[in-house]
Design a protein around this motif. Sequence first.
Motif, PDB file in Angstrom:
ATOM      1  N   ALA A 199       0.826  -1.208   0.000  1.00 55.21           N
ATOM      2  CA  ALA A 199       0.000   0.000   0.000  1.00 55.21           C
ATOM      3  C   ALA A 199       0.861   1.259   0.000  1.00 55.21           C
ATOM      4  N   GLU A 200       1.939   1.226   0.783  1.00 54.43           N
ATOM      5  CA  GLU A 200       2.837   2.375   0.791  1.00 54.43           C
ATOM      6  C   GLU A 200       3.502   2.559  -0.568  1.00 54.43           C
ATOM      7  N   GLY A 201       3.827   1.437  -1.243  1.00 54.61           N
ATOM      8  CA  GLY A 201       4.408   1.533  -2.575  1.00 54.61           C
ATOM      9  C   GLY A 201       3.426   2.146  -3.573  1.00 54.61           C
ATOM     10  N   GLN A 202       2.156   1.691  -3.523  1.00 57.56           N
ATOM     11  CA  GLN A 202       1.156   2.265  -4.410  1.00 57.56           C
ATOM     12  C   GLN A 202       0.948   3.749  -4.127  1.00 57.56           C
ATOM     13  N   LYS A 203       0.901   4.078  -2.839  1.00 57.77           N
ATOM     14  CA  LYS A 203       0.745   5.490  -2.471  1.00 57.77           C
ATOM     15  C   LYS A 203       1.906   6.323  -3.004  1.00 57.77           C
ATOM     16  N   ARG A 204       3.091   5.788  -2.881  1.00 59.16           N
ATOM     17  CA  ARG A 204       4.264   6.499  -3.370  1.00 59.16           C
ATOM     18  C   ARG A 204       4.222   6.656  -4.886  1.00 59.16           C
ATOM     19  N   ALA A 205       3.748   5.588  -5.575  1.00 55.98           N
ATOM     20  CA  ALA A 205       3.641   5.658  -7.027  1.00 55.98           C
ATOM     21  C   ALA A 205       2.653   6.745  -7.447  1.00 55.98           C
ATOM     22  N   VAL A 206       1.511   6.806  -6.738  1.00 56.70           N
ATOM     23  CA  VAL A 206       0.531   7.846  -7.046  1.00 56.70           C
ATOM     24  C   VAL A 206       1.119   9.230  -6.793  1.00 56.70           C
ATOM     25  N   GLU A 207       1.829   9.374  -5.687  1.00 58.41           N
ATOM     26  CA  GLU A 207       2.448  10.660  -5.387  1.00 58.41           C
ATOM     27  C   GLU A 207       3.462  11.058  -6.451  1.00 58.41           C
ATOM     28  N   LEU A 208       4.266  10.083  -6.897  1.00 63.05           N
ATOM     29  CA  LEU A 208       5.254  10.380  -7.933  1.00 63.05           C
ATOM     30  C   LEU A 208       4.579  10.746  -9.253  1.00 63.05           C
ATOM     31  N   ALA A 209       3.466  10.021  -9.604  1.00 62.88           N
ATOM     32  CA  ALA A 209       2.750  10.339 -10.835  1.00 62.88           C
ATOM     33  C   ALA A 209       2.153  11.743 -10.763  1.00 62.88           C
ATOM     34  N   ALA A 210       1.603  12.076  -9.584  1.00 60.50           N
ATOM     35  CA  ALA A 210       1.052  13.416  -9.418  1.00 60.50           C
ATOM     36  C   ALA A 210       2.152  14.472  -9.521  1.00 60.50           C
ATOM     37  N   ASP A 211       3.293  14.160  -8.926  1.00 58.62           N
ATOM     38  CA  ASP A 211       4.417  15.101  -9.027  1.00 58.62           C
ATOM     39  C   ASP A 211       4.866  15.257 -10.479  1.00 58.62           C
TER      40      ASP A 211
END
Length: 295
Positions: A199-211
Amino acid sequence: MEDLLLTLVQENLVILLLAAFILLCVFLGIRIVPQSEKHVVERFGRLRAVLGPGINFIVPFLDRVAHEVSILERQLPNASQDAITSDNVLVQVETSVFYRILEPERTVYRIRDVDGAIATTVAGIVRAEIGKMELDEVQSNRSQLISQIKALVEDAVDDWGIEVTRAEILDVNLDAATREAMLQQLNAERARRAQVTEAEGQKRAVELAADAELYAAEQEAKARRVLADAEAYATSAVARAIQDNGLEAAQYQVALKQVEALTAVGSSQGTQTVIVPADAVDAFTNAFHMLKGRG
């Protein structure tokens, strides 16, 4: 000759007996104690003295060495006892104790079986201390538990002239049912951690995509701003040219753009028919005259 010797012996018998008695007293009065021992001396059944390593003197026929005590460090046999933790888990604890005798007179006159007494004391203290802790605390705080047990054992055996040098918990064993339950709990905890990590990995991926999207938007905005600045600069340049050179400069630029557009249409591939505006010739003529005028 034999009569002469017999006469000499009879006359010196007292001296010979006295010499033999003196030798016996010296033999019985001198005690050599090894470095690793202490000897407890009694006189008429009562404690007289404790002899340390080296040469010692006692009173012959009155004093006797009643106990020869080793002062070397000793290890009790490994003992195993059951205990119940505060969360009602049955564990089997294997312990080992090292000790040495400091005051032999207290050890020999206050306790009969010192090894058995220490083993019993350790077993009781271990059960009492583990009963105050949960199973997880027993597993994680073993060093602290060992220190507590050692301190309590030292207090308990202080009257026996003994020093406890080390107390160790060698192993804490569980029954099969408890081990199976702990294994299931461990597997569940591992699965939970894996899910949390995913879940933390997915959250990080979403954050990176948003960035990344935000960065792209910022870069696009900057590009548009640069284009707008360039367009504004070009417009201002044209305006300055019109102001400086009059309307002819503007007409020259328009005519030049028309010529370029017609040239591009005519040179495009697959074009069979070229539609030329009615004023195309006029545009060429005007551009030619303006170029000629500028020349």
